[in-house]
Design a protein around this motif. Structure first.
Motif, PDB file in Angstrom:
ATOM      1  N   HIS A 183       2.160   2.849  -4.445  1.00 48.25           N
ATOM      2  CA  HIS A 183       1.721   3.520  -2.608  1.00 48.25           C
ATOM      3  C   HIS A 183       1.536   1.549  -1.963  1.00 48.25           C
ATOM      4  N   VAL A 184       1.751   1.913  -0.836  1.00 47.11           N
ATOM      5  CA  VAL A 184       1.586   0.771   0.372  1.00 47.11           C
ATOM      6  C   VAL A 184       1.032   1.256   1.185  1.00 47.11           C
ATOM      7  N   SER A 185      -0.548   0.547   1.148  1.00 47.61           N
ATOM      8  CA  SER A 185      -1.780   1.378   2.259  1.00 47.61           C
ATOM      9  C   SER A 185      -1.514  -0.244   2.929  1.00 47.61           C
ATOM     10  N   GLY A 186      -0.703   0.073   4.886  1.00 48.22           N
ATOM     11  CA  GLY A 186      -0.803  -0.993   5.637  1.00 48.22           C
ATOM     12  C   GLY A 186      -0.134  -2.422   5.178  1.00 48.22           C
ATOM     13  N   ASP A 187      -1.007  -3.858   4.633  1.00 50.52           N
ATOM     14  CA  ASP A 187      -0.315  -4.705   3.761  1.00 50.52           C
ATOM     15  C   ASP A 187      -0.019  -5.009   2.783  1.00 50.52           C
ATOM     16  N   THR A 188      -0.545  -4.469   2.324  1.00 54.72           N
ATOM     17  CA  THR A 188      -1.077  -3.612   0.548  1.00 54.72           C
ATOM     18  C   THR A 188      -0.842  -3.326  -0.417  1.00 54.72           C
ATOM     19  N   GLN A 189      -0.056  -3.509  -1.901  1.00 54.49           N
ATOM     20  CA  GLN A 189       0.376  -3.157  -2.683  1.00 54.49           C
ATOM     21  C   GLN A 189      -0.451  -2.473  -3.441  1.00 54.49           C
TER      22      GLN A 189
END
Length: 339
Positions: free
Chosen positions: A301-307
Protein backbone atom coordinates in the motif's frame (compact mmCIF):
# COMPACT_ATOMS: atom_id res chain seq x y z
CA UNK A 1 13.43 -23.53 -10.10
CA UNK A 2 16.36 -21.89 -8.38
CA UNK A 3 14.09 -20.11 -5.91
CA UNK A 4 12.80 -23.48 -4.84
CA UNK A 5 16.20 -24.94 -4.07
CA UNK A 6 17.29 -21.72 -2.38
CA UNK A 7 14.23 -21.89 -0.17
CA UNK A 8 15.03 -25.52 0.54
CA UNK A 9 18.57 -24.72 1.68
CA UNK A 10 17.47 -21.60 3.55
CA UNK A 11 14.75 -23.39 5.46
CA UNK A 12 17.12 -26.01 6.80
CA UNK A 13 19.60 -23.34 7.76
CA UNK A 14 16.97 -21.56 9.81
CA UNK A 15 15.45 -24.72 11.23
CA UNK A 16 18.87 -25.95 12.23
CA UNK A 17 19.57 -22.75 14.09
CA UNK A 18 16.22 -22.98 15.81
CA UNK A 19 16.87 -26.61 16.66
CA UNK A 20 19.99 -25.77 18.61
CA UNK A 21 17.88 -25.52 21.76
CA UNK A 22 15.30 -27.96 23.14
CA UNK A 23 12.19 -28.23 20.97
CA UNK A 24 8.79 -29.63 21.78
CA UNK A 25 8.31 -33.33 21.07
CA UNK A 26 4.76 -34.61 21.18
CA UNK A 27 5.68 -38.27 20.92
CA UNK A 28 7.63 -38.73 24.13
CA UNK A 29 8.09 -35.38 25.82
CA UNK A 30 11.30 -36.50 27.56
CA UNK A 31 14.52 -34.48 27.49
CA UNK A 32 16.56 -37.18 25.72
CA UNK A 33 14.14 -37.34 22.81
CA UNK A 34 14.02 -33.56 22.51
CA UNK A 35 17.81 -33.41 22.47
CA UNK A 36 17.85 -36.08 19.75
CA UNK A 37 15.51 -34.03 17.57
CA UNK A 38 17.52 -30.87 18.22
CA UNK A 39 20.74 -32.59 17.20
CA UNK A 40 19.09 -33.99 14.08
CA UNK A 41 17.82 -30.59 12.94
CA UNK A 42 21.12 -28.89 13.67
CA UNK A 43 23.03 -31.59 11.76
CA UNK A 44 20.67 -31.26 8.79
CA UNK A 45 21.36 -27.54 8.48
CA UNK A 46 25.07 -28.28 8.24
CA UNK A 47 24.88 -31.40 6.08
CA UNK A 48 22.85 -29.78 3.30
CA UNK A 49 25.75 -27.37 2.79
CA UNK A 50 28.81 -29.49 3.55
CA UNK A 51 28.04 -33.00 2.25
CA UNK A 52 28.79 -34.19 -1.28
CA UNK A 53 25.67 -35.45 -3.03
CA UNK A 54 24.25 -36.03 -6.49
CA UNK A 55 20.68 -36.83 -7.39
CA UNK A 56 17.37 -35.97 -8.96
CA UNK A 57 15.09 -33.54 -7.11
CA UNK A 58 11.41 -33.01 -7.89
CA UNK A 59 9.62 -29.80 -6.95
CA UNK A 60 5.84 -29.69 -6.82
CA UNK A 61 3.82 -26.50 -6.41
CA UNK A 62 0.41 -25.43 -7.69
CA UNK A 63 0.01 -28.82 -9.41
CA UNK A 64 3.12 -28.12 -11.50
CA UNK A 65 6.05 -30.53 -11.30
CA UNK A 66 9.65 -29.54 -12.05
CA UNK A 67 12.54 -32.01 -12.04
CA UNK A 68 16.17 -31.03 -11.45
CA UNK A 69 19.48 -32.83 -11.51
CA UNK A 70 21.52 -31.68 -8.51
CA UNK A 71 25.28 -31.96 -8.08
CA UNK A 72 26.72 -30.57 -4.85
CA UNK A 73 30.07 -30.58 -3.11
CA UNK A 74 31.96 -28.81 -0.36
CA UNK A 75 35.69 -28.59 -1.09
CA UNK A 76 38.40 -26.34 0.36
CA UNK A 77 35.72 -24.58 2.41
CA UNK A 78 33.83 -23.58 -0.74
CA UNK A 79 30.29 -24.75 -1.51
CA UNK A 80 29.56 -25.58 -5.14
CA UNK A 81 26.46 -26.84 -6.89
CA UNK A 82 25.10 -27.37 -10.37
CA UNK A 83 21.39 -27.57 -11.12
CA UNK A 84 20.10 -28.80 -14.46
CA UNK A 85 16.41 -28.61 -15.36
CA UNK A 86 15.08 -31.92 -16.71
CA UNK A 87 11.59 -30.59 -17.49
CA UNK A 88 10.21 -27.50 -19.20
CA UNK A 89 12.55 -25.03 -20.86
CA UNK A 90 16.27 -25.95 -20.69
CA UNK A 91 17.96 -24.17 -17.81
CA UNK A 92 21.17 -24.63 -15.89
CA UNK A 93 22.54 -22.91 -12.80
CA UNK A 94 26.12 -23.22 -11.56
CA UNK A 95 27.09 -21.75 -8.21
CA UNK A 96 30.49 -21.40 -6.61
CA UNK A 97 30.34 -19.63 -3.28
CA UNK A 98 28.52 -16.36 -3.94
CA UNK A 99 29.00 -16.41 -7.73
CA UNK A 100 25.98 -17.70 -9.66
CA UNK A 101 25.91 -18.41 -13.40
CA UNK A 102 22.52 -19.08 -15.02
CA UNK A 103 22.42 -20.49 -18.56
CA UNK A 104 19.31 -20.11 -20.74
CA UNK A 105 20.13 -21.97 -23.98
CA UNK A 106 16.84 -21.22 -25.75
CA UNK A 107 17.52 -17.49 -25.38
CA UNK A 108 21.29 -17.92 -25.80
CA UNK A 109 21.82 -15.89 -22.65
CA UNK A 110 24.20 -16.31 -19.70
CA UNK A 111 23.31 -14.41 -16.52
CA UNK A 112 26.09 -13.84 -14.01
CA UNK A 113 25.30 -12.54 -10.54
CA UNK A 114 27.25 -12.15 -7.34
CA UNK A 115 25.94 -12.18 -3.83
CA UNK A 116 27.66 -11.07 -0.68
CA UNK A 117 28.35 -13.95 1.68
CA UNK A 118 26.59 -12.20 4.53
CA UNK A 119 23.00 -11.60 3.52
CA UNK A 120 20.09 -10.18 5.44
CA UNK A 121 19.62 -13.54 7.14
CA UNK A 122 23.08 -13.54 8.63
CA UNK A 123 22.03 -12.30 12.06
CA UNK A 124 19.21 -14.79 12.54
CA UNK A 125 21.74 -17.03 14.32
CA UNK A 126 22.00 -14.45 17.09
CA UNK A 127 18.35 -14.85 18.02
CA UNK A 128 17.06 -17.12 20.73
CA UNK A 129 15.70 -20.40 19.35
CA UNK A 130 13.17 -20.38 22.19
CA UNK A 131 10.94 -18.32 19.88
CA UNK A 132 10.50 -21.39 17.70
CA UNK A 133 9.09 -23.38 20.62
CA UNK A 134 6.67 -20.55 21.32
CA UNK A 135 5.29 -20.66 17.77
CA UNK A 136 5.60 -24.33 16.73
CA UNK A 137 5.24 -27.86 18.04
CA UNK A 138 8.08 -30.15 16.91
CA UNK A 139 7.45 -33.88 16.63
CA UNK A 140 9.61 -36.89 15.77
CA UNK A 141 7.37 -39.06 13.60
CA UNK A 142 9.79 -41.99 13.41
CA UNK A 143 11.58 -43.67 10.53
CA UNK A 144 10.50 -43.60 6.89
CA UNK A 145 12.09 -44.99 3.71
CA UNK A 146 12.70 -42.93 0.57
CA UNK A 147 15.00 -43.46 -2.44
CA UNK A 148 16.19 -46.70 -0.83
CA UNK A 149 17.38 -44.82 2.26
CA UNK A 150 16.14 -44.65 5.83
CA UNK A 151 15.31 -41.25 7.24
CA UNK A 152 13.67 -39.64 10.29
CA UNK A 153 10.48 -37.70 9.70
CA UNK A 154 10.22 -34.43 11.66
CA UNK A 155 7.02 -32.41 11.74
CA UNK A 156 6.89 -28.71 12.69
CA UNK A 157 3.31 -27.65 13.39
CA UNK A 158 2.33 -23.98 13.82
CA UNK A 159 0.45 -22.99 16.95
CA UNK A 160 -1.60 -20.31 15.16
CA UNK A 161 -2.72 -19.02 11.76
CA UNK A 162 0.27 -16.72 11.20
CA UNK A 163 2.65 -19.36 9.81
CA UNK A 164 2.79 -22.53 7.75
CA UNK A 165 3.84 -25.96 8.92
CA UNK A 166 6.73 -28.09 7.70
CA UNK A 167 7.39 -31.81 7.40
CA UNK A 168 10.88 -33.02 6.56
CA UNK A 169 12.58 -36.37 6.12
CA UNK A 170 16.24 -36.33 7.19
CA UNK A 171 18.66 -39.08 6.11
CA UNK A 172 19.78 -41.11 9.12
CA UNK A 173 23.39 -41.54 7.95
CA UNK A 174 24.34 -38.27 6.25
CA UNK A 175 21.69 -35.98 7.81
CA UNK A 176 20.97 -34.48 4.38
CA UNK A 177 17.24 -33.67 4.03
CA UNK A 178 15.61 -36.02 1.53
CA UNK A 179 12.15 -34.48 1.44
CA UNK A 180 10.43 -31.27 2.52
CA UNK A 181 6.73 -30.44 2.60
CA UNK A 182 5.37 -26.94 3.19
CA UNK A 183 1.95 -27.33 4.81
CA UNK A 184 -1.19 -25.29 5.34
CA UNK A 185 -3.15 -27.48 7.70
CA UNK A 186 -3.20 -30.87 6.01
CA UNK A 187 -2.70 -29.42 2.52
CA UNK A 188 0.74 -29.61 0.90
CA UNK A 189 1.51 -26.20 -0.65
CA UNK A 190 4.97 -27.11 -1.93
CA UNK A 191 7.03 -30.27 -1.92
CA UNK A 192 10.70 -30.96 -2.61
CA UNK A 193 11.87 -34.56 -2.78
CA UNK A 194 14.95 -36.47 -3.91
CA UNK A 195 13.80 -39.39 -6.06
CA UNK A 196 17.44 -40.43 -6.54
CA UNK A 197 20.45 -39.53 -4.43
CA UNK A 198 24.02 -40.76 -3.88
CA UNK A 199 26.78 -39.50 -1.60
CA UNK A 200 30.17 -39.75 -3.38
CA UNK A 201 33.35 -39.21 -1.40
CA UNK A 202 34.51 -36.72 -4.02
CA UNK A 203 33.00 -34.87 -6.98
CA UNK A 204 35.22 -34.08 -9.97
CA UNK A 205 35.77 -30.49 -11.10
CA UNK A 206 34.34 -31.29 -14.54
CA UNK A 207 30.95 -31.97 -12.93
CA UNK A 208 30.58 -28.19 -12.50
CA UNK A 209 31.30 -27.30 -16.10
CA UNK A 210 28.36 -26.08 -18.25
CA UNK A 211 26.50 -28.79 -20.09
CA UNK A 212 25.82 -26.43 -23.02
CA UNK A 213 28.18 -24.87 -25.52
CA UNK A 214 27.78 -21.21 -24.55
CA UNK A 215 30.09 -19.79 -27.20
CA UNK A 216 28.36 -16.80 -28.76
CA UNK A 217 25.79 -16.47 -25.96
CA UNK A 218 24.99 -12.97 -24.74
CA UNK A 219 26.46 -12.44 -21.27
CA UNK A 220 24.58 -10.24 -18.79
CA UNK A 221 26.20 -9.40 -15.47
CA UNK A 222 24.14 -8.31 -12.49
CA UNK A 223 25.96 -6.71 -9.60
CA UNK A 224 24.74 -7.49 -6.13
CA UNK A 225 22.38 -4.92 -4.65
CA UNK A 226 24.54 -2.65 -2.51
CA UNK A 227 23.92 -2.43 1.20
CA UNK A 228 24.69 1.03 2.49
CA UNK A 229 26.76 1.40 5.65
CA UNK A 230 24.92 4.53 6.66
CA UNK A 231 22.54 4.08 9.60
CA UNK A 232 18.80 4.08 9.25
CA UNK A 233 17.55 7.68 9.66
CA UNK A 234 16.13 8.60 13.04
CA UNK A 235 13.05 9.98 11.28
CA UNK A 236 12.08 6.55 9.95
CA UNK A 237 9.51 3.79 9.88
CA UNK A 238 9.20 1.31 12.71
CA UNK A 239 7.21 -1.90 13.15
CA UNK A 240 4.38 -2.08 15.66
CA UNK A 241 1.94 -4.85 16.60
CA UNK A 242 3.82 -7.63 14.81
CA UNK A 243 2.21 -11.08 14.49
CA UNK A 244 2.94 -13.26 17.55
CA UNK A 245 6.47 -14.68 17.60
CA UNK A 246 7.91 -12.42 14.89
CA UNK A 247 10.75 -10.04 15.65
CA UNK A 248 12.89 -7.66 13.62
CA UNK A 249 16.05 -9.47 12.48
CA UNK A 250 17.65 -6.99 10.07
CA UNK A 251 17.11 -3.36 9.21
CA UNK A 252 19.13 -1.61 6.53
CA UNK A 253 19.15 0.64 3.49
CA UNK A 254 19.83 -0.75 0.01
CA UNK A 255 20.68 1.13 -3.16
CA UNK A 256 18.72 -0.36 -6.06
CA UNK A 257 19.43 2.30 -8.69
CA UNK A 258 21.98 5.10 -8.96
CA UNK A 259 19.78 7.46 -6.95
CA UNK A 260 17.15 5.07 -5.65
CA UNK A 261 17.25 3.74 -2.10
CA UNK A 262 15.01 1.20 -0.43
CA UNK A 263 14.83 0.40 3.24
CA UNK A 264 14.55 -3.33 3.86
CA UNK A 265 13.47 -4.96 7.10
CA UNK A 266 13.56 -8.69 7.78
CA UNK A 267 11.32 -10.35 10.36
CA UNK A 268 11.55 -13.94 11.58
CA UNK A 269 9.90 -16.24 14.10
CA UNK A 270 12.89 -18.60 14.08
CA UNK A 271 11.71 -20.53 11.01
CA UNK A 272 9.61 -18.36 8.68
CA UNK A 273 10.95 -15.06 7.34
CA UNK A 274 9.16 -11.98 6.00
CA UNK A 275 10.70 -9.02 4.17
CA UNK A 276 9.35 -5.48 4.20
CA UNK A 277 10.43 -2.95 1.55
CA UNK A 278 9.91 0.77 2.15
CA UNK A 279 10.59 2.91 -0.92
CA UNK A 280 9.67 6.30 -2.35
CA UNK A 281 6.37 6.09 -4.20
CA UNK A 282 6.91 5.97 -7.94
CA UNK A 283 10.33 4.30 -7.77
CA UNK A 284 8.70 1.15 -9.13
CA UNK A 285 5.22 0.08 -10.11
CA UNK A 286 3.30 0.01 -6.82
CA UNK A 287 1.58 -3.03 -5.36
CA UNK A 288 -1.82 -2.17 -3.96
CA UNK A 289 -3.53 -4.77 -1.81
CA UNK A 290 -2.84 -8.49 -1.62
CA UNK A 291 -1.35 -10.90 -4.12
CA UNK A 292 -0.48 -14.59 -3.93
CA UNK A 293 1.87 -16.82 -5.90
CA UNK A 294 1.81 -20.37 -4.56
CA UNK A 295 2.83 -20.27 -0.91
CA UNK A 296 4.24 -16.73 -1.22
CA UNK A 297 1.99 -13.89 -0.14
CA UNK A 298 2.54 -10.16 -0.54
CA UNK A 299 0.70 -7.05 0.55
CA UNK A 300 1.39 -3.46 -0.48
CA UNK A 301 0.00 0.00 0.00
CA UNK A 302 1.02 3.63 -0.44
CA UNK A 303 1.25 5.82 2.64
CA UNK A 304 1.77 9.46 1.72
CA UNK A 305 4.84 9.53 -0.52
CA UNK A 306 6.01 6.04 0.51
CA UNK A 307 5.36 2.61 -0.99
CA UNK A 308 5.30 -0.25 1.53
CA UNK A 309 5.54 -3.84 0.29
CA UNK A 310 5.72 -6.91 2.52
CA UNK A 311 6.37 -10.39 1.12
CA UNK A 312 7.09 -13.83 2.54
CA UNK A 313 6.34 -17.54 2.43
CA UNK A 314 3.71 -17.11 5.14
CA UNK A 315 -0.10 -16.84 5.19
CA UNK A 316 -1.73 -13.70 3.78
CA UNK A 317 -2.82 -12.53 7.24
CA UNK A 318 0.83 -12.26 8.32
CA UNK A 319 2.07 -9.99 5.53
CA UNK A 320 -1.06 -7.85 5.78
CA UNK A 321 -0.62 -7.31 9.52
CA UNK A 322 3.04 -6.36 9.18
CA UNK A 323 2.39 -4.00 6.25
CA UNK A 324 -0.51 -2.33 8.04
CA UNK A 325 1.51 -1.75 11.20
CA UNK A 326 4.65 -0.12 9.86
CA UNK A 327 4.42 3.38 11.30
CA UNK A 328 6.44 6.47 10.46
CA UNK A 329 7.93 7.69 13.73
CA UNK A 330 7.48 11.41 13.09
CA UNK A 331 3.83 10.95 12.09
CA UNK A 332 3.18 8.72 15.07
CA UNK A 333 4.72 11.33 17.38
CA UNK A 334 2.65 14.09 15.83
CA UNK A 335 -0.52 12.08 16.32
CA UNK A 336 0.37 11.47 19.95
CA UNK A 337 1.03 15.19 20.50
CA UNK A 338 -2.47 16.05 19.25
CA UNK A 339 -4.11 13.77 21.83
Amino acid sequence: MTRALSAFLLLFGLVGLAGAAPASNQNTGDEASRASVDELLSSASSAVRTENYEGVLVYLREKQLDTLRVIHRFKDNVEQERLVSLTGQPREVIRRGGAVTSILPDSKVVLISRHQRKGLLGSVAQFSPKRMRASYLVSDMGQRRLSDRIGRLIQITPRDEFRYGYRMLIDEKTRVPLKLDLLRGNDVLEQLMFTQITFPEAVADKAFQPGYNIEGFRVIEHEAVQVEDKPVPEDAWKPTDLPPGFELAEDGVRRVTENGYVRQMLFTDGVATVSAFIAPAGLRKPLEGATTMGAVNAFGHVSGDTQITVVGEVPAITVRQIASNLVHESRASAAEDKK
